[in-house]
Design an enzyme around this catalytic site. Structure first.
Site, PDB file in Angstrom:
ATOM      1  N   CYS A   2     -91.109  37.677 -22.337  1.00  9.96           N
ATOM      2  CA  CYS A   2     -91.461  38.800 -23.184  1.00  9.96           C
ATOM      3  C   CYS A   2     -90.784  40.065 -22.663  1.00  9.96           C
ATOM      4  O   CYS A   2     -90.566  40.224 -21.475  1.00  9.96           O
ATOM      5  CB  CYS A   2     -92.966  39.055 -23.257  1.00  9.96           C
ATOM      6  SG  CYS A   2     -93.922  37.647 -23.768  1.00  9.96           S
ATOM      7  N   ARG A  27     -85.372  37.847 -23.523  1.00  8.37           N
ATOM      8  CA  ARG A  27     -86.611  37.560 -22.794  1.00  8.37           C
ATOM      9  C   ARG A  27     -87.624  36.783 -23.640  1.00  8.37           C
ATOM     10  O   ARG A  27     -88.691  36.414 -23.157  1.00  8.37           O
ATOM     11  CB  ARG A  27     -87.256  38.863 -22.306  1.00  8.37           C
ATOM     12  CG  ARG A  27     -86.394  39.635 -21.347  1.00  8.37           C
ATOM     13  CD  ARG A  27     -87.019  40.962 -21.002  1.00  8.37           C
ATOM     14  NE  ARG A  27     -88.180  40.809 -20.159  1.00  8.37           N
ATOM     15  CZ  ARG A  27     -88.158  40.802 -18.839  1.00  8.37           C
ATOM     16  NH1 ARG A  27     -87.021  40.917 -18.199  1.00  8.37           N
ATOM     17  NH2 ARG A  27     -89.275  40.669 -18.142  1.00  8.37           N
ATOM     18  N   TRP A  74     -92.276  35.747 -25.929  1.00 14.37           N
ATOM     19  CA  TRP A  74     -92.106  34.328 -25.597  1.00 14.37           C
ATOM     20  C   TRP A  74     -93.525  33.798 -25.464  1.00 14.37           C
ATOM     21  O   TRP A  74     -94.267  34.207 -24.569  1.00 14.37           O
ATOM     22  CB  TRP A  74     -91.330  34.168 -24.291  1.00 14.37           C
ATOM     23  CG  TRP A  74     -91.045  32.739 -23.951  1.00 14.37           C
ATOM     24  CD1 TRP A  74     -90.049  31.980 -24.477  1.00 14.37           C
ATOM     25  CD2 TRP A  74     -91.749  31.908 -23.031  1.00 14.37           C
ATOM     26  NE1 TRP A  74     -90.093  30.718 -23.935  1.00 14.37           N
ATOM     27  CE2 TRP A  74     -91.129  30.641 -23.040  1.00 14.37           C
ATOM     28  CE3 TRP A  74     -92.848  32.098 -22.188  1.00 14.37           C
ATOM     29  CZ2 TRP A  74     -91.554  29.579 -22.255  1.00 14.37           C
ATOM     30  CZ3 TRP A  74     -93.272  31.050 -21.400  1.00 14.37           C
ATOM     31  CH2 TRP A  74     -92.626  29.806 -21.445  1.00 14.37           C
ATOM     32  N   ASN A 100     -96.503  42.250 -21.125  1.00  9.47           N
ATOM     33  CA  ASN A 100     -95.655  41.146 -20.646  1.00  9.47           C
ATOM     34  C   ASN A 100     -96.320  40.608 -19.388  1.00  9.47           C
ATOM     35  O   ASN A 100     -96.516  41.342 -18.432  1.00  9.47           O
ATOM     36  CB  ASN A 100     -94.253  41.693 -20.321  1.00  9.47           C
ATOM     37  CG  ASN A 100     -93.461  40.749 -19.455  1.00  9.47           C
ATOM     38  OD1 ASN A 100     -93.561  39.532 -19.585  1.00  9.47           O
ATOM     39  ND2 ASN A 100     -92.659  41.294 -18.557  1.00  9.47           N
ATOM     40  N   GLY A 101     -96.689  39.332 -19.412  1.00  6.13           N
ATOM     41  CA  GLY A 101     -97.353  38.751 -18.242  1.00  6.13           C
ATOM     42  C   GLY A 101     -98.461  37.836 -18.701  1.00  6.13           C
ATOM     43  O   GLY A 101     -98.429  37.347 -19.831  1.00  6.13           O
ATOM     44  N   GLU A 518     -76.641  20.254 -13.083  1.00 11.80           N
ATOM     45  CA  GLU A 518     -76.414  21.477 -13.863  1.00 11.80           C
ATOM     46  C   GLU A 518     -75.800  21.132 -15.228  1.00 11.80           C
ATOM     47  O   GLU A 518     -76.171  21.712 -16.247  1.00 11.80           O
ATOM     48  CB  GLU A 518     -75.523  22.422 -13.050  1.00 11.80           C
ATOM     49  CG  GLU A 518     -75.125  23.715 -13.734  1.00 11.80           C
ATOM     50  CD  GLU A 518     -76.292  24.608 -14.136  1.00 11.80           C
ATOM     51  OE1 GLU A 518     -77.442  24.314 -13.805  1.00 11.80           O
ATOM     52  OE2 GLU A 518     -76.031  25.607 -14.831  1.00 11.80           O
ATOM     53  N   LYS A 522     -77.602  22.188 -18.683  1.00 10.48           N
ATOM     54  CA  LYS A 522     -76.924  23.017 -19.700  1.00 10.48           C
ATOM     55  C   LYS A 522     -76.954  22.319 -21.057  1.00 10.48           C
ATOM     56  O   LYS A 522     -77.261  22.929 -22.067  1.00 10.48           O
ATOM     57  CB  LYS A 522     -75.461  23.284 -19.331  1.00 10.48           C
ATOM     58  CG  LYS A 522     -75.179  24.264 -18.255  1.00 10.48           C
ATOM     59  CD  LYS A 522     -75.388  25.722 -18.597  1.00 10.48           C
ATOM     60  CE  LYS A 522     -76.779  26.151 -18.228  1.00 10.48           C
ATOM     61  NZ  LYS A 522     -77.000  26.698 -16.955  1.00 10.48           N
ATOM     62  N   GLU A 525     -80.581  22.249 -22.591  1.00  9.07           N
ATOM     63  CA  GLU A 525     -81.214  23.487 -23.041  1.00  9.07           C
ATOM     64  C   GLU A 525     -80.564  24.089 -24.272  1.00  9.07           C
ATOM     65  O   GLU A 525     -81.252  24.745 -25.051  1.00  9.07           O
ATOM     66  CB  GLU A 525     -81.351  24.499 -21.902  1.00  9.07           C
ATOM     67  CG  GLU A 525     -80.069  25.020 -21.342  1.00  9.07           C
ATOM     68  CD  GLU A 525     -80.289  25.972 -20.182  1.00  9.07           C
ATOM     69  OE1 GLU A 525     -81.377  26.542 -20.056  1.00  9.07           O
ATOM     70  OE2 GLU A 525     -79.352  26.146 -19.384  1.00  9.07           O
ATOM     71  N   HIS A 541     -79.773   1.657  -9.593  1.00 10.97           N
ATOM     72  CA  HIS A 541     -81.167   1.414  -9.230  1.00 10.97           C
ATOM     73  C   HIS A 541     -82.125   1.693 -10.393  1.00 10.97           C
ATOM     74  O   HIS A 541     -83.311   1.917 -10.157  1.00 10.97           O
ATOM     75  CB  HIS A 541     -81.548   2.244  -7.999  1.00 10.97           C
ATOM     76  CG  HIS A 541     -80.724   1.904  -6.795  1.00 10.97           C
ATOM     77  ND1 HIS A 541     -80.860   0.722  -6.115  1.00 10.97           N
ATOM     78  CD2 HIS A 541     -79.714   2.573  -6.184  1.00 10.97           C
ATOM     79  CE1 HIS A 541     -79.981   0.683  -5.117  1.00 10.97           C
ATOM     80  NE2 HIS A 541     -79.271   1.796  -5.140  1.00 10.97           N
ATOM     81  N   LYS A 638     -84.780  34.167 -20.997  1.00  9.22           N
ATOM     82  CA  LYS A 638     -83.860  34.362 -19.880  1.00  9.22           C
ATOM     83  C   LYS A 638     -84.588  34.599 -18.571  1.00  9.22           C
ATOM     84  O   LYS A 638     -84.121  34.230 -17.505  1.00  9.22           O
ATOM     85  CB  LYS A 638     -82.959  35.557 -20.197  1.00  9.22           C
ATOM     86  CG  LYS A 638     -81.934  35.881 -19.148  1.00  9.22           C
ATOM     87  CD  LYS A 638     -80.626  35.209 -19.463  1.00  9.22           C
ATOM     88  CE  LYS A 638     -79.649  35.259 -18.317  1.00  9.22           C
ATOM     89  NZ  LYS A 638     -78.900  34.011 -18.212  1.00  9.22           N
TER      90      LYS A 638
HETATM   91  C1  F6R Z   1     -80.717  27.573 -17.058  1.00 12.89           C
HETATM   92  C2  F6R Z   1     -81.508  28.717 -16.760  1.00 12.89           C
HETATM   93  C3  F6R Z   1     -82.833  28.530 -16.090  1.00 12.89           C
HETATM   94  C4  F6R Z   1     -82.918  29.530 -14.932  1.00 12.89           C
HETATM   95  C5  F6R Z   1     -84.306  29.515 -14.283  1.00 12.89           C
HETATM   96  C6  F6R Z   1     -84.374  30.457 -13.102  1.00 12.89           C
HETATM   97  O1  F6R Z   1     -79.542  27.924 -17.726  1.00 12.89           O
HETATM   98  O2  F6R Z   1     -81.098  29.789 -17.029  1.00 12.89           O
HETATM   99  O3  F6R Z   1     -83.020  27.241 -15.627  1.00 12.89           O
HETATM  100  O4  F6R Z   1     -81.943  29.189 -13.991  1.00 12.89           O
HETATM  101  O5  F6R Z   1     -85.254  29.892 -15.233  1.00 12.89           O
HETATM  102  O6  F6R Z   1     -84.028  31.749 -13.473  1.00 12.89           O
HETATM  103  P1  F6R Z   1     -83.660  32.840 -12.396  1.00 12.89           P
HETATM  104  O7  F6R Z   1     -82.344  32.496 -11.823  1.00 12.89           O
HETATM  105  O8  F6R Z   1     -83.662  34.122 -13.125  1.00 12.89           O
HETATM  106  O9  F6R Z   1     -84.718  32.767 -11.347  1.00 12.89           O
END
Ligand code: F6R
Length: 643
Positions: A2, A27, A74, A100-101, A518, A522, A525, A541, A638
């Site tokens: 948020c 956010r 969010w 926010n929280g 990773e 990617k 998501e 396995h 984000k």
């Molecule tokens: C993946 C992604 C999330 C963040 C995770 C941690 O693309 O963006 O998995 O890596 O939420 O976020 P930060 O780095 O802000 O702690």
């Protein structure tokens, strides 16, 4: 999660609130809303879905007033529907709150309020706040008149907020307006970010700097527990105990690249293309100019007070998601290059099952946003439990790796490595991942240099080996430039093959295992395709049972300790009819791949900086080809500021 904004000044607030929300939409984008106040009362607009829906509503209905608050959501408590969108109002409709929280004790408070006749209109935890404020304001208002017979609105609103905050448990940043005090705005924070931007005769508060960047460069980050009363004339800042606080504002930095896609279709693609620049900046800042092999000075210039690294014997890293994958590469480097035992934890797990304390431990928190609640809470817990030990060998030493040194993480740790990648808007992390990797290369080289002659996982640490690696790092920006240009085209051409794909397996070993993780993250998501990352040798396995002609396998195979093994693992997949996509150098050995996403042959320890590029571009083009909202994938945000 948020984003909140709040503005007070002498011009119409709504357009600036909407612009602030646009910058904070990363956010959360389940719903959005604004509330403004003027002499005529409260004007509240809310809309489910993306900000564009709220903007259309504003264009149709308007929201007059020079003071207001806004929110982009969010969803945590309550579905992403309009009735759960912020701002939330009290029963009289005169108090509006954005938050926010998470208010952890909201159930108890809700029951108490319901028992006194309050009717709730949403399922959110936030709605208890306007009701509590409404009740408190009613109580305070009785008999409080200023000498001119008018109610001292702003001061009263401040007192009401100060009275209500101790009742709220959890983490929050909030902003409140009251129809009876259109010239006042009250904001507060506890364990969630909030910054005040100082304009000319106006103030804009926001959860994060992008919302402030086009407004001002002068900011006042609020500290935990602080409350501020804002009027067009100035700021009154108070600490948790209600004492007035005086603090000088600071200058915002690194926000030049804010929210401009340039000619790219999505922020994510632009940010992938910015990685050569991220790497070049890192090389310029951290690898001193003297030609490799001739310098007697330090190999890496890290802006750290040496004390934080002095005598370190082990390292624990706390992180989530992509940041955790960067930490896993980092752990490999720290062990193989610097000989330091390193453990990487899911921050969300660490807090509730902390390992026994070890002496002389460096604890590193990795978070691009610097606001991830799980990471911050785990670091705080580690700090607290170490502070309770009398033996100085166990004292906390906290280092942060972040793209936002001004964040909550920056304020919590002893020292910060700023990855300096510039604002990343796409929800899927790309250039910040590269920046985090580079931070670990710098750290591992700096620690290895202090430990020359000792044994590391990869053998005796020698200056020659470290010099060769720094030389390799200098070549990375140009290699990235070429790789991105080539793979952008290749991945785009390949994307149509994934139109009906439902599962993808990513394989890697050693230092490239985290890159396989990773790659899978990617893809999941942003394209919503199920994907798993596995250590290549582990496939036989169990996961091999999933393979058939419909399941593509992406295999990272780079020359080094496990090259032959990874190629054999790829053969095993091919024998089960899997479509094989190789991320590997073009050579005779890699002819087994159905598709080769070629990467240059470099020192294996440096290879993750390059192998990640085809992962990012493949995911991007698959999602873009499917017509998905790459920059704002469903259910994500984000910056994950809830635990
Ligand atoms: C993946 C992604 C999330 C963040 C995770 C941690 O693309 O963006 O998995 O890596 O939420 O976020 P930060 O780095 O802000 O702690």
């Amino acid at each position: 999660m948020c984003g909140i904004v709040a503005l007070i000044g002498s011009r119409e607030a709504a357009p600036q609130l909407l612009e602030g929300l646009r910058q904070l939409e990363y956010r959360g984008y389940d719903s959005a809303g604004i509330a403004t106040v003027d002499g005529a009362g409260m004007h509240c607009l809310r809309a489910e879905g993306k900000l564009v829906n709220l903007t259309q509503r504003f264009e149709a209905q308007g929201a007059p007033g020079q003071c207001g608050i806004g929110h982009t959501r969010w969803a945590t408590h309550g579905k992403p529907e309009e009735r759960n969108a912020h701002p939330h109002l009290d029963g009289s409709g005169t108090v509006a709150v954005v938050q926010n929280g998470i208010i952890e004790n909201h159930r108890l408070l809700r029951e108490e309020l319901q028992a006194s006749g309050v009717v709730f209109r949403s399922d959110t935890d936030t709605e208890v706040i306007p009701h509590l404020l409404g009740r408190e304001l009613e109580r305070l208002q009785a008999g409080v008149l200023s000498p001119d017979g008018r109610r001292p609105g702003g001061a009263l609103l401040l007192r009401a907020v100060q009275a209500v905050l101790p009742r709220l448990q959890g983490a929050y940043a909030l902003a409140v307006v009251w129809a009876e005090a259109p010239g006042a705005l009250v904001v507060a924070r506890k364990a969630a970010p909030l910054l005040i931007g100082l304009g000319e005769g106006e103030f804009l508060c926001a959860s994060d700097t992008p919302a402030l960047a086009g407004f001002t460069r002068t900011i006042l980050p609020m500290e935990d527990g602080e409350v501020a009363l804002l009027t067009p004339l100035g700021i009154e800042l108070y600490d948790q105990g209600g004492e007035r606080v005086e603090r000088s504002p600071s200058l915002l930095s690194g926000t030049e690249h804010v929210a401009d896609k340039r000619s790219f279709r999505h922020f994510m693609l632009k940010e992938i293309h910015e990685q050569p620049e991220t790497a070049a900046l890192w090389v310029a800042r951290h690898l001193p100019d003297a030609p490799a092999g001739t310098a007697a000075g330090p190999l890496v210039a890290l802006p750290l007070d040496g004390a934080v690294l002095e005598g370190v014997e082990r390292i624990d890293v706390l992180a989530c998601g992509t940041s955790r994958h960067a930490a896993q590469v980092g752990a490999y480097l720290l062990e193989q290059l610097a000989g330091l035992p390193t453990r990487v934890f899911y921050a969300s797990e660490f807090r509730y099952s902390p390992p026994p304390l070890g002496p002389h431990t460096l604890t590193i928190g990795v978070t691009q946003s610097g606001e991830t609640a799980d990471t911050l809470a785990a670091l705080a817990m580690e700090q607290e439990r170490r502070q309770l030990v009398a033996d100085p060998a166990y004292a906390p030493r906290l280092l942060g790796i972040t793209n936002r040194p001004e964040s909550s993480l920056g304020r919590m740790v002893d020292q910060v490595l700023d990855i300096g990648a510039g604002i990343e808007v796409g929800v899927a992390a790309t250039k910040t991942f590269l920046g985090q990797l580079l931070a670990f290369y710098g750290l591992a080289l700096a620690l290895a240099e202090r430990r020359l002659g000792l044994q590391a996982g990869g053998g005796t640490i020698t200056r020659e080996r470290l010099l060769a690696l720094t030389a390799g790092l200098r070549a990375v920006p140009q290699q990235l430039r070429e790789l991105i240009a080539e793979h952008d085209r290749q991945a785009e051409a390949l994307a149509h093959r994934f139109e009906s794909t439902q599962d993808v397996i990513f394989l890697g070993r050693g230092i490239n295992f985290p890159i396989a993780l990773e790659g899978a993250l990617k893809l999941k998501e942003i394209s919503y395709i199920h994907a798993e990352g596995y250590p290549a040798g582990e496939m036989k396995h169990g996961p091999i049972a999933l393979l058939d002609a419909k399941v593509p396998v992406v295999s990272i195979a780079v020359p080094g300790a496990v090259f032959d093994k990874v190629l054999s693992n790829a053969q095993e997949a091919k024998a089960r009819d899997a479509q094989l996509i190789g991320v590997a150098p073009a050579c005779g050995d890699t002819e087994l791949f159905d598709v080769l996403l070629a990467v240059p042959e470099v020192d294996e320890l440096l290879s993750p900086l390059l192998t990640v590029i085809p992962m990012q571009l493949l995911s991007y083009h698959i999602a873009a080809h499917r017509g998905l909202d790459v920059d704002q994938p469903r259910n994500l945000a984000k910056s994950v500021t809830v635990e």
